[in-house]
Design a protein around this motif. Sequence first.
Motif, short mmCIF file in Angstrom:
data_model
loop_
_atom_site.label_atom_id
_atom_site.label_comp_id
_atom_site.label_asym_id
_atom_site.label_seq_id
_atom_site.Cartn_x
_atom_site.Cartn_y
_atom_site.Cartn_z
N PRO A 238 0.92 -1.10 -0.12
CA PRO A 238 0.09 0.05 -0.23
C PRO A 238 0.88 1.33 -0.01
N GLU A 239 0.47 2.25 -0.64
CA GLU A 239 1.11 3.63 -0.65
C GLU A 239 -0.02 4.57 -1.07
N PRO A 240 0.12 6.00 -0.81
CA PRO A 240 -0.60 6.77 -0.72
C PRO A 240 -1.09 7.12 -2.26
N GLY A 241 -2.65 7.02 -2.23
CA GLY A 241 -3.20 7.00 -3.75
C GLY A 241 -3.75 5.62 -4.09
N TRP A 258 -5.29 -7.92 5.81
CA TRP A 258 -4.43 -7.34 4.90
C TRP A 258 -4.16 -6.11 5.44
N PRO A 259 -2.71 -5.78 5.03
CA PRO A 259 -1.92 -6.16 3.94
C PRO A 259 -1.18 -7.48 4.21
N PRO A 266 0.35 -9.05 -5.46
CA PRO A 266 0.35 -7.46 -4.88
C PRO A 266 -0.92 -7.19 -3.91
N ASN A 267 -0.66 -6.04 -3.03
CA ASN A 267 -1.74 -5.91 -1.86
C ASN A 267 -2.63 -4.50 -2.27
N ASP A 311 -8.56 0.28 7.25
CA ASP A 311 -8.73 1.69 6.94
C ASP A 311 -8.71 2.32 5.45
N ALA A 312 -9.62 2.16 4.80
CA ALA A 312 -9.62 2.49 3.34
C ALA A 312 -11.20 2.66 2.99
#
Length: 406
Positions: A238-241, A258-259, A266-267, A311-312
């Motif tokens: 995971p990364e910003p965006g 997750w992750p 890929p996560n 948290d997404a």
Amino acid sequence: MNLCQQSCDLAGVGFQGTVRCEDFLSAAAARLQDNLFATTQDTFTHVILNPPYKKIGSETKTRRILATAGIETSNLYAAFVWLAVLLTRPDGEIVAITPRSFCNGPYFRRFRRALLSLVDLRHIHLFESRKEAFADDSVLQENVIFHGIRNGGCSGNVKISVSRGLDFGSSQVRDVPFREVVAPDDPDAFIHLIQEDDGRRVLEYMSRLSTTLAELGIDVSTGRIVDFRAREFLRKAPEPGTSPLIYPCHFQDGFVRWPLHEAKKPNAIVSSDQTQDLLVPAGYYVLTKRFTAKEERRRVVAVVYDPTRIDAPWVGFENHLNYFHVKGRGLSADLARGLAVFLNSSMLDRYFRLFSGHTQVNATDLRKMRYPSREQMLRLGREMRTALRDQQRIDAALEKVCGANE
């Protein structure tokens, strides 16, 4: 052919054989097309088939040949059987060994309906262990042998037998009313192969469940993300965006973990205008694997996607998953947990194995099943608020709420 000649000579049976070195599909389709009013002399009295098992591409010459005979199917074995049945005269007999996959699922619906309208099924034989029956052939699917009479429809009882391997003499045999093999009101004509009293009890229990997914206000869909088509948007971590991307490897103890940094998959997937249609808003979803490994103890493996654990605002489900939703959005927490309990139960697993001879779980199969009522689902959800890894607790909850062992 020489072996046939020798066997017939020993038995005092007259024999004459002909080997035709031509493509059966092309020859049979042409024969049907050219002889719409064929006499009985142009058809077979007995047919024995061990057809090839292979998918048929939608744009292939084979598909076009079959279309000329009015046949639409996705696998060669179904095409061979269908053509052979059409070329069998009234009261003729047909015996075939094929994969069990035609018994359910959307891909073989037209074939099932055609077969059952033309052939009176008399006997279906199952193999308890494909390893013992087909050890030398690397067979990956469960296979059946079926025998029928070409007389336009099924009636009476169907004999269902099962053997451990090739020792047919020790087969367990039972007679089952045809209505228990194919439900009279089933438009998809699923074929249920009930081998024992336990199977009958399971079928009776499931028949008492009267609620459809539509009545629950729930639908099930296949995950939208086909990873090789969206490769440029996938991220290992995971990364910003980005938004969470969920694969079967993220299933753990009834919930999504997750992750999963140690996973090869890929996560995350980039959140952008190009990927927005691939994502769904955060919420409680129930996920099932579309394909399960042969060694997994359950055919249907379900987990809850819990938005309080991740948290997404958006999430993506990969194409090897089915996900239950309400008009594209999540379910209530208790309803999601209750649904997962039911799907993970031993009762549901035994029922699913009655009509599914392969390890694929289609959204159509899940959509066709009957479910506990909404109130029962909510009660199941309240019974199991923690991990869904304890099979005894899952089955006990279903028995308490729905009387699974009545």
